[in-house]
Design a protein around this motif. Structure first.
Motif, PDB file in Angstrom:
ATOM      1  N   CYS A  35       0.806  -1.221   0.000  1.00 47.30           N
ATOM      2  CA  CYS A  35       0.000   0.000   0.000  1.00 47.30           C
ATOM      3  C   CYS A  35       0.839   1.270   0.000  1.00 47.30           C
ATOM      4  O   CYS A  35       0.309   2.378  -0.140  1.00 47.30           O
ATOM      5  N   LYS A  36       2.167   1.132   0.167  1.00 44.29           N
ATOM      6  CA  LYS A  36       3.036   2.304   0.127  1.00 44.29           C
ATOM      7  C   LYS A  36       3.358   2.744  -1.305  1.00 44.29           C
ATOM      8  O   LYS A  36       3.975   3.794  -1.501  1.00 44.29           O
ATOM      9  N   LEU A  37       2.943   1.929  -2.270  1.00 39.38           N
ATOM     10  CA  LEU A  37       3.212   2.267  -3.671  1.00 39.38           C
ATOM     11  C   LEU A  37       2.192   3.317  -4.118  1.00 39.38           C
ATOM     12  O   LEU A  37       1.249   3.021  -4.867  1.00 39.38           O
ATOM     13  N   LYS A  38       2.375   4.525  -3.669  1.00 38.00           N
ATOM     14  CA  LYS A  38       1.370   5.577  -3.870  1.00 38.00           C
ATOM     15  C   LYS A  38       1.212   6.004  -5.325  1.00 38.00           C
ATOM     16  O   LYS A  38       0.166   6.565  -5.701  1.00 38.00           O
ATOM     17  N   SER A  39       2.229   5.740  -6.135  1.00 37.13           N
ATOM     18  CA  SER A  39       2.136   6.123  -7.546  1.00 37.13           C
ATOM     19  C   SER A  39       1.565   5.010  -8.417  1.00 37.13           C
ATOM     20  O   SER A  39       1.324   5.215  -9.626  1.00 37.13           O
ATOM     21  N   LEU A  40       1.346   3.852  -7.818  1.00 33.41           N
ATOM     22  CA  LEU A  40       0.902   2.699  -8.605  1.00 33.41           C
ATOM     23  C   LEU A  40      -0.460   2.949  -9.244  1.00 33.41           C
ATOM     24  O   LEU A  40      -1.405   3.383  -8.579  1.00 33.41           O
ATOM     25  N   GLU A  41      -0.536   2.667 -10.567  1.00 28.43           N
ATOM     26  CA  GLU A  41      -1.780   2.865 -11.323  1.00 28.43           C
ATOM     27  C   GLU A  41      -2.391   1.549 -11.796  1.00 28.43           C
ATOM     28  O   GLU A  41      -3.615   1.404 -11.819  1.00 28.43           O
ATOM     29  N   MET A  58      -3.639  -0.607   4.249  1.00 28.40           N
ATOM     30  CA  MET A  58      -3.708   0.161   5.478  1.00 28.40           C
ATOM     31  C   MET A  58      -3.821   1.651   5.257  1.00 28.40           C
ATOM     32  O   MET A  58      -4.067   2.405   6.198  1.00 28.40           O
ATOM     33  N   ASP A  59      -3.683   2.079   4.021  1.00 25.76           N
ATOM     34  CA  ASP A  59      -3.758   3.505   3.724  1.00 25.76           C
ATOM     35  C   ASP A  59      -4.431   3.681   2.360  1.00 25.76           C
ATOM     36  O   ASP A  59      -4.458   2.758   1.544  1.00 25.76           O
ATOM     37  N   THR A  60      -4.985   4.818   2.140  1.00 31.83           N
ATOM     38  CA  THR A  60      -5.670   5.058   0.867  1.00 31.83           C
ATOM     39  C   THR A  60      -4.663   5.063  -0.288  1.00 31.83           C
ATOM     40  O   THR A  60      -3.519   5.507  -0.140  1.00 31.83           O
ATOM     41  N   SER A  79     -11.657  -6.190   3.695  1.00 32.07           N
ATOM     42  CA  SER A  79     -12.607  -5.064   3.746  1.00 32.07           C
ATOM     43  C   SER A  79     -11.913  -3.748   3.426  1.00 32.07           C
ATOM     44  O   SER A  79     -12.541  -2.795   2.955  1.00 32.07           O
ATOM     45  N   SER A  80     -10.584  -3.741   3.644  1.00 30.02           N
ATOM     46  CA  SER A  80      -9.826  -2.511   3.373  1.00 30.02           C
ATOM     47  C   SER A  80      -9.675  -2.245   1.888  1.00 30.02           C
ATOM     48  O   SER A  80      -9.035  -1.267   1.492  1.00 30.02           O
ATOM     49  N   ILE A  81     -10.261  -3.100   1.032  1.00 27.33           N
ATOM     50  CA  ILE A  81     -10.235  -2.838  -0.408  1.00 27.33           C
ATOM     51  C   ILE A  81     -10.834  -1.481  -0.716  1.00 27.33           C
ATOM     52  O   ILE A  81     -10.519  -0.848  -1.733  1.00 27.33           O
ATOM     53  N   ALA A  82     -11.701  -1.018   0.189  1.00 30.48           N
ATOM     54  CA  ALA A  82     -12.350   0.284   0.011  1.00 30.48           C
ATOM     55  C   ALA A  82     -11.355   1.433   0.002  1.00 30.48           C
ATOM     56  O   ALA A  82     -11.685   2.544  -0.451  1.00 30.48           O
ATOM     57  N   ASN A  83     -10.141   1.190   0.489  1.00 34.38           N
ATOM     58  CA  ASN A  83      -9.122   2.246   0.480  1.00 34.38           C
ATOM     59  C   ASN A  83      -8.559   2.504  -0.918  1.00 34.38           C
ATOM     60  O   ASN A  83      -7.812   3.455  -1.118  1.00 34.38           O
ATOM     61  N   LEU A  84      -8.918   1.654  -1.874  1.00 35.53           N
ATOM     62  CA  LEU A  84      -8.507   1.899  -3.264  1.00 35.53           C
ATOM     63  C   LEU A  84      -9.517   2.866  -3.878  1.00 35.53           C
ATOM     64  O   LEU A  84     -10.313   2.507  -4.745  1.00 35.53           O
TER      65      LEU A  84
END
Length: 894
Positions: A35-41, A58-60, A79-84
């Motif tokens: 989830c740290k790959l913030k630039s991932l598309e 764990m993060d958006t 359930s954290s899939i919603a962070n995508l």
């Protein structure tokens, strides 16, 4: 790759935009740092068969918009899939272990496409607790869902919904009609779905609905609220028994398919005109009749009622279908009467009534002024045709094959220019009317198996456009009419199985004739002198004829050789079929013909072959069981013309099942152990070299057991071993030749035998082998020095009860390079065998494929170090056979 996991440090790739891990079959987990790959598309995990858990997010992640888990082993999503929050595309196709989806799914507000096709264990779709405006495509095909939640209506932007093959689905929510954006809804194969919900409000956008293969018994009366529906498919709804009258309210409907609804007996009344419906398929339903209101379908262009076996009548209003172009009634076994056509129908161009119970057609059929195709095949009750037939001026094709009670063909009172194909095969006609000459545009006329036909009209020659005329099996036809004028266009004439005793002398007026078939004309006693004037004749078949007729073919009445007095007689003939004749020897004059193909199959009394035409490319002597001497075939290889004038020349010699053919019959000059001189051996090499530069060479001695390489009764050196060695020697020369001098060359041969020839470099038991290639094969990056291969296989039949058949032998070669890359090519050849099959040795060469693949890779400095060969038997009846041994012989240019 063999990757099992990613390091947690993957999160340090902070600029990573695309991560492709498709088909990493050993991957079992992903790090939480993902989830740290913030630039991932885009993140692709398709085919990661062992990946069972997706980590918590764990993060958006705002930028990740495409995620593909297709074919993974995931059982659930966190359930954290919603962070995508930026996710647009999510695919879980074929995740066969997936059993549930998180309730947080509805928080994916950016999601537009969600695919769950083939998630066969997914039984419950989560409640959608909040509206999702952007989701327009939802594919749930092949899941185990029993129902959809009523909250499905919160997908307010849904355009596409597929539930195809959801075999457990038993109901749909009543709220379905609130999906106002829905355009396409697919329920094909939902075999337990018995009830379609009431549509309590209009749905303007739904234009395609597929209910094929469902268990529906009826549709709700509110179906008329689908006011935008254009395509409605209910194929094979076998429980459907009725259709609501509200059907007529579907004003936008264009295509309606009810094919295979075998319990549907009544079609609803059409209470108002319908302009848009252009295609209606009612084939295979239980209708007895159509409503008279069918005429209100004023826009209908295609009506299919094939195999409506209960249909007994058509309404008189049929003629009101002014837009109708195609009408199919094939197999309507109880339809005895075709309605009167009270008004002209200009657009109907195709009408197929084949297999109906019609006894006649109405004279008003002439009102179908645009009709181009009329099919009445196998109308066994048809006894007459209307005299008005000739008024069908647009008719192009007319088929009456199998109308076994039709004895009279009507007079053609006026010319018909457009009718180009007429099939009267299997009718009870005794003759054709003399007015047949009015069919001035006729190209194809078929009268096969008209067993009552006794004569043809003298006006036959007036059919100036005729190109093909088939009279096969007209067993009472004794006389062929005089051809009173030249016929330039008749190319193909088939008189097989007729009772003809002779051909008319005027046969030479068929100046364009190229194919003449007179197989099994058992009463034929002679050919006219004028026969030799058929200068365009390419193919002549006299299968099953007597020795007398065959000899008559090669000599004139006065006994003169054909080409002595008439060098142009039959000069164009390329194919001659004398199969099943009782010849013992062929006339020596056969060498004067420019034949390319000579077929002698099943000439059981044939003992020897004379010198054959040098132009010959294919000789088929299959099952010539008395054939002993074929030594003359060596001359076929000695023609300088053989390969140089024709770029695609080939030579195939097939002597399969010639059980008496032995070494002496093949020719002593092929036997290096019977005092063969060096000059003779050199001659063999010379003539084989000419053959090797042809397009292909087939040398087939299947089941010629006296030629068995390892026959127990012959301890001497195998007789055919020598020419095989010469062949390989010459292939080396061929391989070394310049590329521009080479054609695509294929060589196939087979003889009885149970072992790979001794001179092969590599041999192996079984159907596969691996060989090492010398590392110095490529000097100066020159692909020409790469070795080509001659492959050999021994095919055995373990069961002596083998009944024979056909199969393909495929040799597949995998080339492995120094850097680990692999390339593959294969070569296949087909063979057929009789029931006396024993072990046989096959030799196959196709250097072209090797050359091309290596040439294409040479620029990459690809050095091949290893070759793996696999031999397969494929196609018909190969299951009883197996490859017992295989071998490879390398050919180097230098």
């Amino acid at each position: 790759m063999a990757l099992k996991e990613l390091p947690s440090s993957i999160g340090n790739l902070i600029g990573l935009e695309n991560l492709h891990m498709n088909n990493c079959e050993n991957l079992v987990c992903l790090p939480g740092s993902f989830c740290k790959l913030k630039s991932l598309e885009r993140f692709y995990l398709k085919g990661c068969l062992r990946l069972e858990i997706f980590p918590e997010i764990m993060d958006t992640m705002e930028r990740l918009y495409e995620l593909d888990f297709s074919g993974t082993a995931l059982k659930e999503l966190p359930s954290s899939i919603a962070n995508l929050i930026g996710l647009v595309y999510l695919s879980l196709n074929d995740c066969e272990n997936l059993v549930c989806l998180p309730d947080s799914f509805c928080k994916l507000k950016s999601l537009t496409t969600f695919r769950l096709h083939g998630c066969s264990r997914l039984e419950i779709f989560p409640e959608i607790m909040d509206t999702m405006e952007r989701l327009y495509e939802l594919d749930l095909s092949g899941t185990a869902l029993k129902e959809l939640p009523s909250s499905i209506v919160n997908l307010i932007g849904l355009v596409y919904l597929s539930l195809n093959d959801c075999e457990n689905l038993v109901c749909l929510p009543d709220s379905f009609c609130k999906l106002k954006s829905l355009e396409r809804f697919y329920l094909k194969g939902c075999s337990r779905l018995e009830i379609f919900p009431e549509i309590m409000d209009t749905m303007e956008r739904l234009y395609e609905l597929d209910l094929s293969g469902t268990a529906l018994k009826e549709l709700p009366s509110s179906i008329g609220n689908l006011i935008g529906l254009t395509r409605f498919n209910m194929n094979n709804c076998k429980n459907l028994v009725c259709f609501r009258d509200s059907f007529y309210k579907l004003k936008s409907l264009e295509i309606f398919n009810l094919k295979g609804c075998s319990r549907l007996e009544i079609f609803p009344e059409i209470m108002d005109t319908r302009e848009r419906l252009y295609e209606l398929d009612l084939s295979g339903i239980a209708l007895k009749e159509l409503p008279s209101s069918i005429g209100n379908l004023i826009g209908l262009t295609r009506l299919n009622m094939n195999n409506c076996k209960n249909l007994v009548c058509l309404p008189d209003s049929f003629c009101k279908l002014k837009s109708l172009e195609r009408f199919y009634l094939t197999g309507c076994l109880r339809l005895e009467i075709f309605p009167e056509i009270m008004d002209t129908m200009e657009r109907l161009y195709e009408l197929d009534l084949s297999g109906t119970a019609l006894k006649e057609l109405p004279s008003s059929i002439a009102n179908l002024i645009g009709l181009k195709y009329l099919g009445l095949n196998n109308c066994e009750n048809l006894i007459c045709l209307p005299d008005s037939f000739y008024k069908l001026k647009s008719l192009g094709r007319f088929y009456l094959k199998g109308c076994s009670r039709l004895e009279i063909f009507p007079k053609i009172m006026d010319t018909m220019e457009r009718l180009f194909e007429l099939d009267l095969s299997g009718t009870a006609l005794k003759e054709l009317p003399s007015s047949i000459g009015n069919l001035i545009g006729l190209q194809d006329l078929t009268l096969q198996n008209c067993e009552n036909l006794v004569c043809l009209p003298n006006s036959f020659y007036k059919l100036k456009s005729l190109s093909r005329f088939y009279l096969t099996g007209c067993s009472r036809l004794e006389i062929f009419p005089e051809v009173m004028d030249t016929m330039e266009w008749l190319k193909d004439l088939d008189l097989s199985g007729t009772a003809l005793k002779e051909l008319p002398s005027s046969i030479d007026n068929l100046i364009g004739l190229t194919h003449l078939n007179m197989n099994n004309c058992k009463n034929l006693v002679c050919l006219p002198d004028s026969f030799y004037k058929l200068k365009s004749l390419l193919c002549l078949s006299l299968c099953g004829r007597s020795n007398l007729i065959v000899k008559n073919l090669f000599t004139t009445v006065g006994g003169r050789l054909v080409n002595q007095k008439d060098p142009h007689g039959l000069s164009s003939m390329k194919q001659l079929d004398l199969s099943e004749s009782n010849l013992e020897n062929l006339p020596t004059t056969i060498k004067q013909f420019q034949l390319h193909e000579l077929i002698l199959r099943n000439c059981k009394r044939l003992k020897s072959l004379p010198e054959l035409p040098p132009s010959l490319e294919h000789l088929d002597a299959h099952d010539c069981t008395s054939l002993e001497d074929i030594s003359s075939i060596k001359n076929l290889f000695k023609q300088a013309l053989f390969c140089h004038d024709r770029p695609y020349q080939s030579l195939v010699l097939d002597f399969s099942n010639c059980f008496k053919l032995g070494d002496k019959g093949v020719g002593n000059d092929i036997d290096a152990d019977d005092n063969t001189s060096l000059e003779e051996v050199s001659g063999i090499k010379k003539v084989l070299k000419q053959a090797l530069f042809c397009n292909s060479l087939g040398w087939l001695f299947t089941n010629c057991f006296l030629l068995d390489q390892k026959a127990a009764s012959g301890p001497e050196t195998p007789k055919l071993e020598m020419p095989f060695e010469h062949m390989v020697t010459l292939l080396k020369d061929y391989h070394q030749a310049t590329p521009e001098s080479k054609k695509r060359n294929i060589i196939v041969t087979c003889v009885p035998g149970s072992e790979i020839p001794e001179w092969f470099d590599f041999k192996s038991v079984g159907s596969s082998m691996n060989i090492q290639l010398p590392s110095e094969w490529c000097s100066n990056n020159s692909w020409i020095n790469f070795p080509s291969f001659v492959a050999s296989a021994v095919v055995s039949v373990p069961d002596s009860s083998y009944t024979g058949g056909e199969f393909d032998i495929t040799c597949e070669c995998h080339l492995k390079s120094r850097n680990g890359d692999n390339d593959c090519f294969s070569s296949s050849s087909s063979f057929s065998f009789g029931s006396r099959l024993s072990d046989h040795v096959f030799l196959v060469y196709d250097g072209f494929k090797v050359r091309e693949i290596v040439k294409s890779k040479a620029s990459n400095n690809r050095i091949y170090i290893e070759a793996t060969f696999n031999f397969y038997l494929e196609e018909l009846d190969s299951s009883e056979c197996e490859v017992k041994q295989c071998g490879v012989h390398r050919l180097f240019a230098n």
